[in-house]
Design an enzyme around this catalytic site. Structure first.
Site, PDB file in Angstrom:
ATOM      1  N   ASP A 100      -4.316   2.590 -13.503  1.00 60.67           N
ATOM      2  CA  ASP A 100      -4.564   1.361 -14.271  1.00 60.67           C
ATOM      3  C   ASP A 100      -5.862   1.557 -15.055  1.00 60.67           C
ATOM      4  OD1 ASP A 100      -2.372  -0.332 -13.192  1.00 60.67           O
ATOM      5  OD2 ASP A 100      -3.393   0.091 -11.318  1.00 60.67           O
ATOM      6  N   GLN A 158      -2.971 -13.083 -12.220  1.00 63.71           N
ATOM      7  CA  GLN A 158      -2.798 -11.920 -13.094  1.00 63.71           C
ATOM      8  C   GLN A 158      -1.330 -11.640 -13.402  1.00 63.71           C
ATOM      9  OE1 GLN A 158      -4.741  -9.252 -10.031  1.00 63.71           O
ATOM     10  NE2 GLN A 158      -3.324  -7.751 -10.870  1.00 63.71           N
ATOM     11  N   LEU A 206       0.818  -1.221   0.000  1.00 64.98           N
ATOM     12  CA  LEU A 206       0.000   0.000   0.000  1.00 64.98           C
ATOM     13  C   LEU A 206       0.851   1.271   0.000  1.00 64.98           C
ATOM     14  CD1 LEU A 206      -2.971  -0.754   2.444  1.00 64.98           C
ATOM     15  CD2 LEU A 206      -2.621  -1.453   0.068  1.00 64.98           C
ATOM     16  N   HIS A 207       0.447   2.208  -0.876  1.00 61.40           N
ATOM     17  CA  HIS A 207       1.105   3.515  -0.948  1.00 61.40           C
ATOM     18  C   HIS A 207       0.016   4.590  -0.987  1.00 61.40           C
ATOM     19  CE1 HIS A 207      -0.056   3.273  -5.126  1.00 61.40           C
ATOM     20  NE2 HIS A 207       0.662   2.179  -5.296  1.00 61.40           N
ATOM     21  N   GLU A 246      -7.214   5.386 -11.589  1.00 60.79           N
ATOM     22  CA  GLU A 246      -7.096   5.658 -13.027  1.00 60.79           C
ATOM     23  C   GLU A 246      -5.691   5.383 -13.554  1.00 60.79           C
ATOM     24  OE1 GLU A 246      -8.498   9.650 -13.636  1.00 60.79           O
ATOM     25  OE2 GLU A 246     -10.579   8.968 -13.817  1.00 60.79           O
ATOM     26  N   GLN A 258      -7.494  -1.397 -16.898  1.00 63.34           N
ATOM     27  CA  GLN A 258      -8.116  -2.281 -15.902  1.00 63.34           C
ATOM     28  C   GLN A 258      -9.452  -1.701 -15.434  1.00 63.34           C
ATOM     29  OE1 GLN A 258      -6.054  -4.163 -12.380  1.00 63.34           O
ATOM     30  NE2 GLN A 258      -6.819  -2.366 -11.335  1.00 63.34           N
ATOM     31  N   HIS A 285      -3.140   3.981  -3.076  1.00 59.96           N
ATOM     32  CA  HIS A 285      -4.150   3.153  -2.403  1.00 59.96           C
ATOM     33  C   HIS A 285      -4.855   3.970  -1.322  1.00 59.96           C
ATOM     34  CE1 HIS A 285      -1.198  -0.095  -3.636  1.00 59.96           C
ATOM     35  NE2 HIS A 285      -2.320  -0.500  -4.202  1.00 59.96           N
TER      36      HIS A 285
HETATM   37  O1  PAF Z   1      -4.981  -2.948  -9.311  1.00 58.27           O
HETATM   38  C1  PAF Z   1      -4.740  -3.883  -8.517  1.00 58.27           C
HETATM   39  O2  PAF Z   1      -4.140  -3.693  -7.466  1.00 58.27           O
HETATM   40  C2  PAF Z   1      -5.206  -5.289  -8.851  1.00 58.27           C
HETATM   41  O3  PAF Z   1      -5.164  -5.538 -10.219  1.00 58.27           O
HETATM   42  C3  PAF Z   1      -6.593  -5.638  -8.289  1.00 58.27           C
HETATM   43  C4  PAF Z   1      -7.673  -4.721  -8.854  1.00 58.27           C
HETATM   44  C5  PAF Z   1      -6.570  -5.517  -6.776  1.00 58.27           C
HETATM   45  C6  PAF Z   1      -6.971  -7.081  -8.655  1.00 58.27           C
HETATM   46  O4  PAF Z   1      -6.058  -7.998  -8.132  1.00 58.27           O
END
Ligand code: PAF
Length: 264
Positions: free
Chosen positions: A147, A58, A30-31, A145, A150, A34
């Protein structure tokens, strides 16, 4: 703050939650990026939940998974300090009782940009996010954003499967020099850290995607792609730090005319 490492205990807690639940899903490490998701989850819901799950499906590159910063104690301290009510930290066996037999696959945008270079990556992301959303049943789930691909795929998945959750986009948090915050930044050596902000700087340059890719390569990046889609410019590039490639991604809103990826 309550910590749940079994689904049984988690489910009991969830059944007793009153009011709205907000989820910030994370891989750990965590940074401040997050923290911005967690602060919103805290501010906008009765119950704020963080999931910490280093999702193996992933990671197409096992070395990348092994290198991912594991900082559980610091992560829990940060979550507590941010006023989180519950942390869900399940085992791999708990999340994948089916051994990844069932998957969520997207057949279009997930094949582009990062997906073209990381086979299976978004299948792993979408599958785990579906599982986490089913387990936590949040009214709102928060994604950065940084990612953006995603975020876009998760938003479309929630809509395609009629999922009763708001996918909330949160702006990219940057260091003072423009570098997007990422758990991977911890892997940069001093020289790599000095070079890294150039990625953001060049993304905003008023030149073609191809020219930006060339300029980044000239500076020492191993460029995966620079491409403009839907009014945003995206890039992924690695920096060699003592023999290890540290892969960075970023994207910015881009007002210039849309150009073909790699085009003039
Ligand atoms: O962005 C992330 O940290 C990850 O891809 C997620 C959304 C927690 C899924 O594992």
């Amino acid at each position: 703050m309550r910590l749940f490492d079994t689904l049984e205990n988690w489910r009991r807690f969830r059944a007793g939650c009153v009011g709205s639940v907000g989820l910030a899903p994370t891989l750990g490490g965590l940074h401040e990026g997050h923290a911005s998701l967690i602060r919103r989850a805290r501010a906008e819901n009765h119950v704020a939940v963080v999931s910490i799950f280093l999702n193996p499906t992933q990671f197409n590159d096992q070395q990348d998974l092994a290198n991912y910063p594991a900082t559980t104690e610091a992560d829990l301290a940060k979550a507590e300090q941010l006023g989180v009510d519950a942390v869900l930290m399940p085992s791999r066996e708990a999340i994948y009782p089916d051994g990844f037999r069932f998957r969520v696959e997207e057949d279009d945008f997930s094949r582009e940009l990062c997906g073209a270079h990381r086979p299976g990556h978004f299948t792993g992301v979408l599958t785990v996010v579906m599982k986490l959303l089913n387990l936590v049943r949040p009214q709102r789930a928060y994604f950065g954003e940084k990612d953006y691909q995603q975020l876009s795929l998760i938003r479309d998945m929630a809509s395609a499967f009629f999922m009763d959750v708001a996918i909330v986009p949160c702006p990219t948090i940057r260091a003072a020099d423009g570098l997007a915050l990422s758990s991977r930044n911890a892997l940069l050596d001093a020289k790599g850290r000095r070079l890294a902000p150039k990625l953001h700087e060049m993304l905003r340059a008023d030149s073609s995607d191809g020219a930006v890719a060339e300029a980044l390569a000239g500076m020492g990046f191993e460029v995966e792609y620079v491409a403009t889609r839907e009014g945003r410019r995206f890039a992924a590039a690695a920096i060699n730090c003592g023999g290890k490639a540290v892969r960075l991604i970023d994207n910015v809103p881009f007002d210039g005319t849309e150009r073909a990826p790699g085009g003039p």
